[in-house]
Scaffold this active site. Sequence first.
Site, mmCIF file in Angstrom:
data_model
loop_
_atom_site.group_PDB
_atom_site.id
_atom_site.type_symbol
_atom_site.label_atom_id
_atom_site.label_comp_id
_atom_site.label_asym_id
_atom_site.label_seq_id
_atom_site.Cartn_x
_atom_site.Cartn_y
_atom_site.Cartn_z
ATOM 1 N N ASP A 133 -7.317 -7.409 -15.169
ATOM 2 C CA ASP A 133 -6.650 -8.615 -15.692
ATOM 3 C C ASP A 133 -7.060 -8.903 -17.145
ATOM 4 O OD1 ASP A 133 -5.590 -9.159 -13.026
ATOM 5 O OD2 ASP A 133 -7.619 -9.804 -12.534
ATOM 6 N N HIS A 140 0.588 -6.153 -14.689
ATOM 7 C CA HIS A 140 0.601 -6.391 -16.129
ATOM 8 C C HIS A 140 1.713 -7.389 -16.438
ATOM 9 C CE1 HIS A 140 -2.073 -2.999 -16.736
ATOM 10 N NE2 HIS A 140 -1.232 -2.206 -16.138
ATOM 11 N N LYS A 187 -4.659 10.202 2.199
ATOM 12 C CA LYS A 187 -4.566 11.324 1.258
ATOM 13 C C LYS A 187 -5.827 12.184 1.323
ATOM 14 C CE LYS A 187 -4.408 12.253 -3.731
ATOM 15 N NZ LYS A 187 -4.231 11.673 -5.079
#
Length: 463
Positions: free
Chosen positions: A13, A41, A147
Site C-alpha cells: 500500500d 493499486h 501449485k
Amino acid sequence: MPVTLVLGSQWGDEGKGKLVDILASSAQMVARAAGGNNAGHTIVVNDVTYDFHILPSGLINPSCQVNLIGTGCVVHIPSFFKELAALEQKGLEGVRDRILISDRAHVCFDLHSVVDGIAEDSRKNIEGGKGVIGTTRKGIGPAYSDKVARKGVPFWMLVNEQQRWIQRLRDLDAGYRKSYPDAPALQAYSVEDEINKLQGLRAELQRYVVDQTPLLAQAVGTKSSTASTIGTNGTLAQQTPNILIEGANALLLDIDHGTYPYVTSSNTGLGGVFTGLAGLSPQSLSAPGSNVVGVVKAYTTRVGSGPFPTELDEAISPVDADYGERLQRIGREFGVTTGRKRRCGWFDLVLVRYSAAVNCYTQLNLTKLDVLDDFDEIRVATGYKVDGNLLPSFPADLDALEGGKIEMVYKTFKGWKTQTTGIKTFAELPVQAREYIEYIEREVNIPIKWIGTGPKRSDMIVR
C-alpha cells in the site's frame, strides 16, 4: 534497453501504482511477476479513479503495447474479466488488445477462495486468535499451495486440455472436502458449476495466453530470442523496448524475507522478479537507465495481522493513538482490495534499510508526504533495542517484535504545518519537509528521486 523494477519496500500500500502509471508512459511493456488479485493499486487520472488488482497498471496508458501477467502469478479468471470490463466502462480503449497471461501462470479457482476463508476462520482458534494471518480471502494462499504440491492448473492446461484440468479441479474439491468435512462454505460450493463457468470462458482466454519466455527474451534482446514472438495482440513492435516491472505487495510480505507467517504466498522482492518473469535476464539491469525503485510511504502502514514496531495505538499512549487515527483518516488508509482499515505508524528506518539490503534499490519514491502536512511533530524510528543493545538489523524473531521486548529509538522532527500538495519542485517544499526527506535519504543511502504530494498523477515532485 532500460529495465525498471518498481517494488514495495514496506508492508504494501505504498503507492506503487502511481509511479508505475507515470513510468509506463515511456514503456512498451509492463509486467507483473507474482501475486494475484490480492494486490491493489489506485491511480487517479483526470479526476477518474482506477483500481488495479491482477491487471498491470500499464493498461491505463494506450502507448504501453504489452501488459503481461507473468508465470509467477495466480489468476482468478472471473476477476480478470471483471477488471477488464471495469476499465472499459471508465473509457480505457484497447485494453483487451494489450493484455497477456503467461501459459505457465496458475489458475486461482473459486474453490481456492472458499478454502482461504475456511482456513482463515479456523486460525481464530489458534493461540487465542494470534494464528490469524489477515489474508484477503481471495484464494491466493491455497492456489500457491496447490501449485507447490503439483496439484495446480497452469493456463496452458486450461486452454489446451479438455479433461485433465477438469479432473484436477474435481480432485482438489474432493481433497478439500475431506480436510473440511463440516464447512458450510464448501457445502454451498459446486465444483460442477465452476467447471461449466470456466468452460464458457476457455475460448476467450486463448487469445491472451502466450509463451512468456521467448517474448521477454526478445524484449531484452538476448541471443536466444526469436523474431517469431513479434506480432499482433501483445507483442512488441520494437526490438529493444523500455520494460517496466510492477511489483505486487511488498518486501515485508515476501514468503521468505517478510514477517513470516504473516506474509503473502509468493516472492514479492527482487528474487521473485526473475523467477516469475523468466526470459528477463538479470544482466538487463546493467543496461544504461535501468533501476530498481523502492516505493516507501512517508510513514508506515500495515493491513492484517503481524508485528508492527512503530504502530501508533492505545497500547503506546493516548497521544500516539491519536496520531495513528489521524494518519489513517487523513491518508484514507483503507485497503484497495479488502476495504479494511490499515494500521498506521511512524516511518521505520530499520525496516527500510533491511528492505533495501534485500532488494538492492538504486532509487526511492517517497509517497504521501502531504498526509504529514498538519502534524506538529513527526518521528522516525532509527533503531531497535533489546536489553539495552541495539539490534544490527530487522529481526526474523517475531517474539521479539511482538512480545514487547523491543525498545524503539526515535528521532523527532518539527512538522512543517504547510500544504505540500501542488508544489512542483523540491526547492519549493517547506524547509522542515526537506530536512525530513534528506534525513531519510542519508540514512538509507539511496537517492529519493520522486516525492508524492497527493493522489493525482500530477502530484509528484521529480528531483
